[in-house]
Design a protein around this motif. Structure first.
Motif, mmCIF file in Angstrom:
data_model
loop_
_atom_site.group_PDB
_atom_site.id
_atom_site.type_symbol
_atom_site.label_atom_id
_atom_site.label_comp_id
_atom_site.label_asym_id
_atom_site.label_seq_id
_atom_site.Cartn_x
_atom_site.Cartn_y
_atom_site.Cartn_z
ATOM 1 N N GLY A 1 4.451 -2.061 4.904
ATOM 2 C CA GLY A 1 3.534 -3.148 5.206
ATOM 3 C C GLY A 1 2.063 -2.834 5.101
ATOM 4 O O GLY A 1 1.246 -3.441 5.811
ATOM 5 N N ASP A 2 1.695 -1.883 4.237
ATOM 6 C CA ASP A 2 0.277 -1.612 4.032
ATOM 7 C C ASP A 2 -0.346 -2.756 3.237
ATOM 8 O O ASP A 2 -0.244 -2.820 2.015
ATOM 9 C CB ASP A 2 0.072 -0.285 3.294
ATOM 10 C CG ASP A 2 0.163 0.916 4.216
ATOM 11 O OD1 ASP A 2 0.652 0.759 5.352
ATOM 12 O OD2 ASP A 2 -0.235 2.019 3.803
ATOM 13 N N THR A 3 -0.980 -3.667 3.942
ATOM 14 C CA THR A 3 -1.644 -4.796 3.312
ATOM 15 C C THR A 3 -2.938 -4.324 2.642
ATOM 16 O O THR A 3 -3.354 -3.169 2.797
ATOM 17 C CB THR A 3 -1.994 -5.856 4.355
ATOM 18 O OG1 THR A 3 -2.895 -5.263 5.309
ATOM 19 C CG2 THR A 3 -0.748 -6.355 5.074
ATOM 20 N N VAL A 4 -3.572 -5.216 1.916
ATOM 21 C CA VAL A 4 -4.840 -4.873 1.272
ATOM 22 C C VAL A 4 -5.854 -4.393 2.310
ATOM 23 O O VAL A 4 -6.549 -3.390 2.105
ATOM 24 C CB VAL A 4 -5.399 -6.081 0.490
ATOM 25 C CG1 VAL A 4 -6.822 -5.796 0.006
ATOM 26 C CG2 VAL A 4 -4.497 -6.417 -0.691
ATOM 27 N N SER A 5 -5.933 -5.064 3.445
ATOM 28 C CA SER A 5 -6.907 -4.672 4.465
ATOM 29 C C SER A 5 -6.603 -3.294 5.045
ATOM 30 O O SER A 5 -7.516 -2.509 5.326
ATOM 31 C CB SER A 5 -6.973 -5.713 5.579
ATOM 32 O OG SER A 5 -5.730 -5.830 6.252
ATOM 33 N N VAL A 6 -5.322 -2.981 5.219
ATOM 34 C CA VAL A 6 -4.941 -1.653 5.720
ATOM 35 C C VAL A 6 -5.314 -0.587 4.692
ATOM 36 O O VAL A 6 -5.877 0.469 5.033
ATOM 37 C CB VAL A 6 -3.430 -1.598 6.041
ATOM 38 C CG1 VAL A 6 -2.978 -0.159 6.281
ATOM 39 C CG2 VAL A 6 -3.115 -2.450 7.255
ATOM 40 N N VAL A 7 -4.997 -0.841 3.425
ATOM 41 C CA VAL A 7 -5.349 0.095 2.359
ATOM 42 C C VAL A 7 -6.861 0.302 2.316
ATOM 43 O O VAL A 7 -7.347 1.435 2.180
ATOM 44 C CB VAL A 7 -4.823 -0.408 1.000
ATOM 45 C CG1 VAL A 7 -5.406 0.409 -0.155
ATOM 46 C CG2 VAL A 7 -3.296 -0.343 0.957
ATOM 47 N N GLN A 8 -7.605 -0.761 2.462
ATOM 48 C CA GLN A 8 -9.065 -0.661 2.459
ATOM 49 C C GLN A 8 -9.575 0.194 3.613
ATOM 50 O O GLN A 8 -10.488 1.014 3.442
ATOM 51 C CB GLN A 8 -9.688 -2.059 2.519
ATOM 52 C CG GLN A 8 -9.525 -2.852 1.234
ATOM 53 C CD GLN A 8 -9.958 -4.300 1.379
ATOM 54 O OE1 GLN A 8 -9.897 -4.874 2.474
ATOM 55 N NE2 GLN A 8 -10.398 -4.912 0.289
#
Length: 264
Positions: free
Chosen positions: A114-121
């Motif tokens: 569940g690494d969303t774009v915001s988490v990756v950022q």
């Protein structure tokens, strides 16, 4: 633009493997391969990404290797510094332990955990703030490729982090293109397809930063000795992020050797 002058990288992602005894044997076998036929840093950079609990011991075991072998963290926390975050390992803790490289954005992190774009950022921002070097993973699903969206998806993943990276920090970025449909499936993008995507990634990077022509772009997705030489011959493929084949020292060495020979 071509990335043919970039020294290639071959990085083994061990994922959730192997058991400790097998890890020690793998390390010894790889050191022996490199002792018999060294690969200089001018030919190819080599790294391995073991499980988190083995990072420091693997780093120590490779300390006397004939070649410099970089230890790469498979992930890091979206939380920075230290604090009450059970089970997490921050960018600062990695740096404090002498770990200089980290994978971010791998499809297994995005798809399974569940690494969303915001988490990756957040992870990218933390890694850069700690002066870590990032292997940033991008790639499309089979459905996205069949819908003709592959380039759009991959370039969007590059754009997702572009605003976070300061001009000089692009020196700390390596991109790994891993088509999701080729990871662990035995399927591999053809050299022509892989080169086309790598060229598109380089074009996108060059529109974002003047360093775009110098950023290493690795290919991942069922890389093995049988296809390594063909991939290494492609102008914009600057190495490989290797999964299953990195758990066999001879196979991993042969892949590294194929990319090293591409510099001759």
């Amino acid at each position: 633009m071509s990335g043919s002058t970039i020294i290639p990288w071959v990085v083994g992602n061990w994922k959730m493997n192997p058991m400790q005894a097998n890890s020690q044997q793998l390390i010894q076998d790889l050191k022996q391969q490199l002792q018999q036929q060294p690969i200089s840093e001018q030919q190819c950079h080599i790294g391995v990404a073991p499980i988190a609990i083995a990072l420091l011991s693997v780093q120590q075991q490779f300390a006397d290797a004939p070649n410099k072998i970089m230890s790469v963290a498979q992930d890091l926390s979206r939380m920075a510094g230290t604090g009450a975050y059970t089970g997490e390992i921050s960018a600062e803790l990695l740096k404090d332990s002498g770990i200089e490289f980290v994978l971010i954005g791998h499809s297994e992190r995005r798809e399974i955990f569940g690494d969303t774009v915001s988490v990756v950022q957040e992870k990218v921002k933390n890694a850069l703030n700690a002066n870590l070097k990032i292997i940033y993973c991008v790639g499309e699903s089979l459905a996205q490729r069949e819908a003709g969206q592959a380039e759009e998806v991959v370039l969007q993943q590059i754009c997702d982090i572009a605003a976070l990276v300061k001009a000089e920090q692009w020196n700390n970025i390596i991109v790994a293109y891993e088509p999701i449909w080729a990871i662990g499936t035995g399927k591999t993008a053809s050299p022509d397809d892989a080169q086309a995507m790598h060229a598109k990634i380089r074009e996108g990077l060059s529109q974002i930063t003047p360093l775009g022509a110098k950023i290493a772009i690795l290919y991942g997705g069922s890389v093995k000795p049988e296809n390594a030489a063909e991939l290494a011959a492609c102008a914009d493929i600057n190495g490989a992020l290797v999964g299953g084949a990195s758990l066999n020292a001879e196979s991993f060495y042969q892949i590294a050797q194929a990319f090293a020979k591409s510099k001759e």
